[in-house]
Design an enzyme around this catalytic site. Structure first.
Site, PDB file in Angstrom:
ATOM      1  N   GLU A 293      -7.113 -58.774  21.912  1.00 19.51           N
ATOM      2  CA  GLU A 293      -7.916 -57.576  21.642  1.00 19.51           C
ATOM      3  C   GLU A 293      -8.889 -57.974  20.544  1.00 19.51           C
ATOM      4  O   GLU A 293      -8.470 -58.433  19.482  1.00 19.51           O
ATOM      5  CB  GLU A 293      -7.032 -56.415  21.214  1.00 19.51           C
ATOM      6  N   CYS A 327     -11.631 -51.937  14.277  1.00 18.28           N
ATOM      7  CA  CYS A 327     -12.314 -52.422  15.478  1.00 18.28           C
ATOM      8  C   CYS A 327     -12.923 -51.249  16.234  1.00 18.28           C
ATOM      9  O   CYS A 327     -13.890 -51.397  16.963  1.00 18.28           O
ATOM     10  CB  CYS A 327     -11.329 -53.170  16.354  1.00 18.28           C
TER      11      CYS A 327
HETATM   12  P1  NAD Z   1     -10.564 -63.279  12.712  1.00 21.47           P
HETATM   13  O1  NAD Z   1     -10.932 -63.656  14.096  1.00 21.47           O
HETATM   14  O2  NAD Z   1     -11.355 -63.850  11.601  1.00 21.47           O
HETATM   15  O3  NAD Z   1      -9.060 -63.701  12.421  1.00 21.47           O
HETATM   16  C1  NAD Z   1      -8.005 -63.243  13.252  1.00 21.47           C
HETATM   17  C2  NAD Z   1      -6.843 -64.196  13.095  1.00 21.47           C
HETATM   18  O4  NAD Z   1      -7.184 -65.435  13.684  1.00 21.47           O
HETATM   19  C3  NAD Z   1      -6.461 -64.514  11.648  1.00 21.47           C
HETATM   20  O5  NAD Z   1      -5.065 -64.589  11.542  1.00 21.47           O
HETATM   21  C4  NAD Z   1      -7.106 -65.867  11.438  1.00 21.47           C
HETATM   22  O6  NAD Z   1      -6.506 -66.617  10.425  1.00 21.47           O
HETATM   23  C5  NAD Z   1      -6.869 -66.485  12.790  1.00 21.47           C
HETATM   24  N1  NAD Z   1      -7.703 -67.637  13.113  1.00 21.47           N
HETATM   25  C6  NAD Z   1      -8.964 -67.900  12.746  1.00 21.47           C
HETATM   26  N2  NAD Z   1      -9.377 -69.060  13.299  1.00 21.47           N
HETATM   27  C7  NAD Z   1      -8.340 -69.535  14.031  1.00 21.47           C
HETATM   28  C8  NAD Z   1      -8.132 -70.677  14.832  1.00 21.47           C
HETATM   29  N3  NAD Z   1      -9.086 -71.585  14.996  1.00 21.47           N
HETATM   30  N4  NAD Z   1      -6.931 -70.834  15.437  1.00 21.47           N
HETATM   31  C9  NAD Z   1      -5.965 -69.931  15.287  1.00 21.47           C
HETATM   32  N5  NAD Z   1      -6.104 -68.817  14.542  1.00 21.47           N
HETATM   33  C10 NAD Z   1      -7.273 -68.622  13.922  1.00 21.47           C
HETATM   34  O7  NAD Z   1     -10.528 -61.680  12.644  1.00 21.47           O
HETATM   35  P2  NAD Z   1     -10.258 -60.753  11.372  1.00 21.47           P
HETATM   36  O8  NAD Z   1     -11.435 -60.823  10.463  1.00 21.47           O
HETATM   37  O9  NAD Z   1      -8.909 -60.973  10.801  1.00 21.47           O
HETATM   38  O10 NAD Z   1     -10.210 -59.321  12.068  1.00 21.47           O
HETATM   39  C11 NAD Z   1     -11.365 -58.601  12.354  1.00 21.47           C
HETATM   40  C12 NAD Z   1     -11.698 -58.692  13.805  1.00 21.47           C
HETATM   41  O11 NAD Z   1     -10.604 -58.239  14.567  1.00 21.47           O
HETATM   42  C13 NAD Z   1     -12.861 -57.815  14.188  1.00 21.47           C
HETATM   43  O12 NAD Z   1     -13.690 -58.514  15.095  1.00 21.47           O
HETATM   44  C14 NAD Z   1     -12.190 -56.631  14.878  1.00 21.47           C
HETATM   45  O13 NAD Z   1     -13.021 -55.961  15.809  1.00 21.47           O
HETATM   46  C15 NAD Z   1     -11.028 -57.298  15.528  1.00 21.47           C
HETATM   47  N6  NAD Z   1      -9.962 -56.347  15.816  1.00 21.47           N
HETATM   48  C16 NAD Z   1      -9.807 -55.919  17.094  1.00 21.47           C
HETATM   49  C17 NAD Z   1      -8.822 -55.007  17.409  1.00 21.47           C
HETATM   50  C18 NAD Z   1      -8.638 -54.521  18.822  1.00 21.47           C
HETATM   51  O14 NAD Z   1      -7.622 -53.918  19.111  1.00 21.47           O
HETATM   52  N7  NAD Z   1      -9.586 -54.777  19.716  1.00 21.47           N
HETATM   53  C19 NAD Z   1      -7.987 -54.531  16.410  1.00 21.47           C
HETATM   54  C20 NAD Z   1      -8.155 -55.002  15.115  1.00 21.47           C
HETATM   55  C21 NAD Z   1      -9.149 -55.918  14.830  1.00 21.47           C
END
Ligand code: NAD
Length: 540
Positions: A293, A327
């Protein structure tokens, strides 16, 4: 063992507490915040029931007081992740032999602990670590996580009851097996409920999980892990592998035992993980399940028949609560010319009253954005708005003590402007004004702007217009709201998730999500096996 077809407790949504200043709940929450603020936790990786420290650590600070360190987090190295994978595979047989009721009992107990004695501690961790007000923490780290835990048990039980027909002399069964291998749960900073749900939903279905939370959510994540252990979660079933992501992600993707990824975060990170799996496809024992998501650019579309005050309230709550870091946050607004001024004036008047401050201040409606990177990105969009749009309110920020960005309301003349199509993930809402007669065209614009399709709302008192929008925007949002703000989905009521660039739309906290974590086995038993190989049609 029990010989019984048991019924799991019927779930209902956890009531939201109000934390009115001076109330018993508020005092208890304030006390929990004071306790956590005084501590400086050392958070290790948690592997095979053991704390594992790493060479690299990161300080977790309060976003609204960025010099105040709450915890030092140890990064899990690639070797630690491998240890966790080995531990998960060792823990899997016993976890899978455990009856569903016994597994469910652990998560139901976690829900009760969180609803009762653990509520203030977890809410306080969410408030201080993620800069959520008491209300935002309560609806996330308490109520939504409790709902996930209770409703998932209920939905899993319903799935188990889906069984095939049996015919003469035959007994058919479906065995809801977990996946073979381990699931990697990668969770975002912005919802502790999601952080808790992503590892626990696959675990409930019998899977073993490695959990990689966002660094900025580690204080809350650690307390959630402690909660699960208190509830009786066996070692090795959910293991914590903290870090920035790439190291832990790579180590998991490199394992032939990767059975699934349960991700929530940005679209870019999800694409990287999916590509990483695709590149190694031949190396896996099974085709990994990939559930993600991701981002959003959520809309409020206003019809000329709408009520200006209702629209303004939806913009203020939907766009600025939790600093626009949901989000689902309203981020692009389409206003008919006839309602532009009344809505703009009401939004301004309401934002005038909004207090941005420390989450412990009961007057604060908003607090700081999560970290310096977010602050820099969001203030960059404020500058863009000043250059290329009209700033109707806000446009200011202050990084002195915390990462504070003031609520910012913008108008642009180009409906495809970057401010109308890119995910900002901060308190910046952009509006576009269309001619009252241009309803049909604006539906197209809403549908075709940007890569996302997460949430959206239509405001209208004209039923024909509502029906038209609902049909025309069928694929523009996975969660579609009529005369309501596009945030605040409730487990069991509005299953959450979106399509297009917003993810795989597997709807967390719903039966569809749980289905991704099982691999059904069909079992046929012949109760009276034939003894003659010849069929009747054969001439004897
Ligand atoms: P992000 O993508 O920066 O990080 C998400 C997770 O991925 C973190 O735990 C991060 O450490 C990890 N990560 C980053 N690079 C990685 C890699 N190369 N390999 C493995 N893991 C990795 O997102 P964020 O800033 O934590 O959250 C915000 C984003 O999440 C926004 O885009 C928001 O829209 C989205 N979001 C979506 C929903 C939904 O239900 N659609 C809900 C909440 C947040």
């Amino acid at each position: 063992m029990v010989d019984a077809i048991t019924q799991v407790p019927t779930p209902s949504n956890e009531p939201v507490r109000e934390y009115v200043p001076g109330s018993r709940d508020r005092k208890a929450l304030d006390a929990a915040c004071a306790t956590l603020a005084e501590e400086r936790l050392e958070i290790p990786a948690f592997v095979d029931g053991q704390a594992v420290k790493g060479e690299k650590t990161t300080a977790v600070t309060m976003p609204h007081d960025h010099q105040h360190v709450l915890a030092e987090v140890h990064h899990a190295s690639a070797a630690t992740v491998q240890r966790a994978i080995d531990g998960a595979l060792r823990a899997a047989p016993a976890w899978q032999r455990m009856s569903f009721d016994d597994r469910a009992g652990i998560f139901l107990r976690a829900a009760e602990l969180l609803a009762g004695p653990w509520r203030m501690r977890i809410n306080a961790a969410c408030m201080l670590g993620q800069s959520k007000t008491a209300h935002q923490a309560e609806i996330d780290s308490a109520c939504e996580l409790i709902d996930f835990l209770r409703f998932n048990v209920h939905f899993a039980r319903q799935l188990h009851q889906i069984q095939p027909q049996s015919s003469a002399q035959t007994w058919n069964q479906t065995d809801y097996r977990p996946l073979e291998g381990f699931v990697l749960a990668v969770t975002p900073f912005n919802f502790l409920a999601i952080a808790g749900n992503l590892p626990t939903a696959p675990a409930l279905m019998g899977n073993v999980v490695l959990w990689k939370p966002a660094m900025t959510s580690m204080l809350g994540a650690w307390h959630v892990l402690e909660l699960l252990r208190e509830a009786g979660l066996p070692d090795g079933v959910i293991q914590l592998v903290p870090g920035d992501g790439p190291v832990q992600g790579e180590a998991c993707l490199a394992s032939p035992h990767l059975a699934g990824i349960h991700f929530t975060g940005s679209t870019g990170t999800f694409r990287k993980l999916w590509k990483g799996v695709a590149e190694r496809l031949e190396t896996y024992r099974s085709f990994p399940r990939i559930v993600g998501e991701t981002g959003g650019k959520d809309f409020i579309l206003v019809h000329p028949s709408a009520d200006a005050q209702q629209v303004a309230t939806a913009i203020v709550r939907g766009g600025y609560e939790y600093q626009g870091q949901k989000c689902s946050a309203a981020s692009r607004v389409y206003l008919p010319k006839s309602l532009y001024e009344p809505v703009r004036d009401r939004v301004r008047a309401e934002l005038e009253q909004v207090v941005v401050g420390d989450v412990r201040d009961p007057k604060a409606f908003m607090s700081a954005v999560i970290d310096e990177a977010a602050f820099t990105k969001i203030t960059g969009y404020q500058e863009l708005a000043k250059r290329e749009g009209e700033v109707l309110f806000g446009g200011t920020a202050d990084r002195t003590k915390g990462w504070f960005v003031d609520p910012t309301f913008v108008r642009v003349d180009d409906p495809k402007h970057r401010l109308m199509s890119e995910e900002i993930f901060g308190p910046v809402v952009t509006s576009y004004v269309y001619d009252d007669g241009g309803w049909d065209d604006i539906l197209d614009v809403v549908d075709t702007t940007g890569p996302y399709a997460l949430t959206g709302a239509v405001f209208s008192h004209d039923r024909q217009a509502v029906a038209q929008a609902r049909q025309h925007l069928r694929h523009a949002a996975g969660n579609f709201y009529i005369n309501d703000k596009p945030t605040g989905a409730v487990v069991g009521q509005q299953p959450f998730g979106g399509g297009r660039g917003s993810g795989t739309n597997d709807k967390a906290g719903a039966p569809w999500n749980l289905l991704r974590w099982i691999s059904p086995r069909s079992i046929k038993e012949n109760l009276l096996p034939p003894t003659d190989w010849r069929y009747p049609f054969l001439e004897r």
